[in-house]
Write a protein that holds these residues in place. Sequence first.
Motif, PDB file in Angstrom:
ATOM      1  N   ASN A  55     -16.606  16.166  28.612  1.00 36.69           N
ATOM      2  CA  ASN A  55     -17.029  17.555  28.434  1.00 36.69           C
ATOM      3  C   ASN A  55     -16.546  18.358  29.629  1.00 36.69           C
ATOM      4  N   GLY A  56     -16.067  19.556  29.362  1.00 40.16           N
ATOM      5  CA  GLY A  56     -15.645  20.441  30.431  1.00 40.16           C
ATOM      6  C   GLY A  56     -16.492  21.695  30.429  1.00 40.16           C
ATOM      7  N   GLN A  57     -16.703  22.233  31.612  1.00 36.07           N
ATOM      8  CA  GLN A  57     -17.451  23.471  31.767  1.00 36.07           C
ATOM      9  C   GLN A  57     -16.962  24.186  33.016  1.00 36.07           C
ATOM     10  N   ALA A  58     -17.289  25.448  33.126  1.00 37.02           N
ATOM     11  CA  ALA A  58     -16.864  26.236  34.284  1.00 37.02           C
ATOM     12  C   ALA A  58     -17.543  25.725  35.541  1.00 37.02           C
ATOM     13  N   GLY A  59     -16.781  25.680  36.622  1.00 40.67           N
ATOM     14  CA  GLY A  59     -17.315  25.249  37.899  1.00 40.67           C
ATOM     15  C   GLY A  59     -17.810  26.413  38.731  1.00 40.67           C
ATOM     16  N   SER A  60     -18.423  26.084  39.844  1.00 41.28           N
ATOM     17  CA  SER A  60     -19.062  27.094  40.682  1.00 41.28           C
ATOM     18  C   SER A  60     -18.081  27.943  41.487  1.00 41.28           C
ATOM     19  N   VAL A  61     -16.850  27.465  41.665  1.00 42.05           N
ATOM     20  CA  VAL A  61     -15.877  28.234  42.447  1.00 42.05           C
ATOM     21  C   VAL A  61     -14.615  28.519  41.632  1.00 42.05           C
ATOM     22  N   GLY A  62     -14.785  28.687  40.311  1.00 43.45           N
ATOM     23  CA  GLY A  62     -13.675  29.075  39.450  1.00 43.45           C
ATOM     24  C   GLY A  62     -12.889  27.933  38.826  1.00 43.45           C
TER      25      GLY A  62
END
Length: 127
Positions: A55-62
């Motif tokens: 699963n992929g998701q947006a990270g905290s630093v882009g």
Amino acid sequence: MNFVAFASVVAVVSSAKLPGDPQPIAILRDDRLAPQGAVYKTDFETENGIVVSENGQAGSVGQSNAEGFISYTSPGGQPVQISYVANEFGFQPQGDVLPTPHPLPSHAIEQIRFAEEQARLSAQSGN
């Protein structure tokens, strides 16, 4: 970047043929959610026991973060499972088959403790 690297690994693993095994390997399940920004999902299973989930998701630093697992049976018949997270702290795999550093011997631990104590005392005295 992580998705591209993972997709390359998946392609190699899923298309690999062992010597003496000329038959194609059937895909039993293949569920995917195409990337929408940093969000995506991949789940598949082959008839020879390879299971992949990510699963992929947006990270905290882009960045795009990923987490998932791969499981299969080794040529020696041992079950293998590797779980992982890839995020702003890098790729972090976990699994019993991954090499780990040997524990430090007790004399090395004592030397480290002694050096830390000496550094602390030196800092306190201003030297």
